[in-house]
Motif scaffolding. Structure first.
Motif: not given
Length: 98
Positions: A82-86, A10-15, A46-49
């Motif tokens: 998502f900031s990248d494909k799952a 995820f993008a940091p602002e979407a967490i 990486n807290p976005n994952i």
């Protein structure tokens, strides 16, 4: 026992939004017919994952969930963040030691 692992970034602002969405729906998912366990993990470096681990009685139970209105609603809202494909894996649980 089938274990479904899903990796999401995820993008940091979407967490926070994702965590709220998970909190709102976790019991509905966990108590869906055939689901025996649900876990959420966050990567230490990486807290976005995030990873979800869900444990299912069978593939047919997982597929029933994946074709449900609950899944459609939750996945659509999650995917939008998502900031990248799952990535996802379905695994057969062979051994567990406590």
């Amino acid at each position: 026992m089938l274990v479904r692992i899903v990796k999401m970034q995820f993008a940091p602002e979407a967490i926070g939004d994702f965590q709220n969405l998970f909190e709102k729906n976790k019991k509905k998912i966990r108590y869906f017919e055939g689901c025996r366990r649900l876990e959420l993990y966050q990567d230490q470096k990486n807290p976005n994952i995030f990873f979800t681990y869900s444990y299912w009685e069978s593939e047919s139970h997982l597929n029933a969930y994946r074709h449900s209105d609950l899944f459609a609603e939750v996945w659509k809202a999650t995917k939008a963040k998502f900031s990248d494909k799952a990535e996802a894996w379905s695994l057969n649980k062979l051994v567990e030691l406590d």
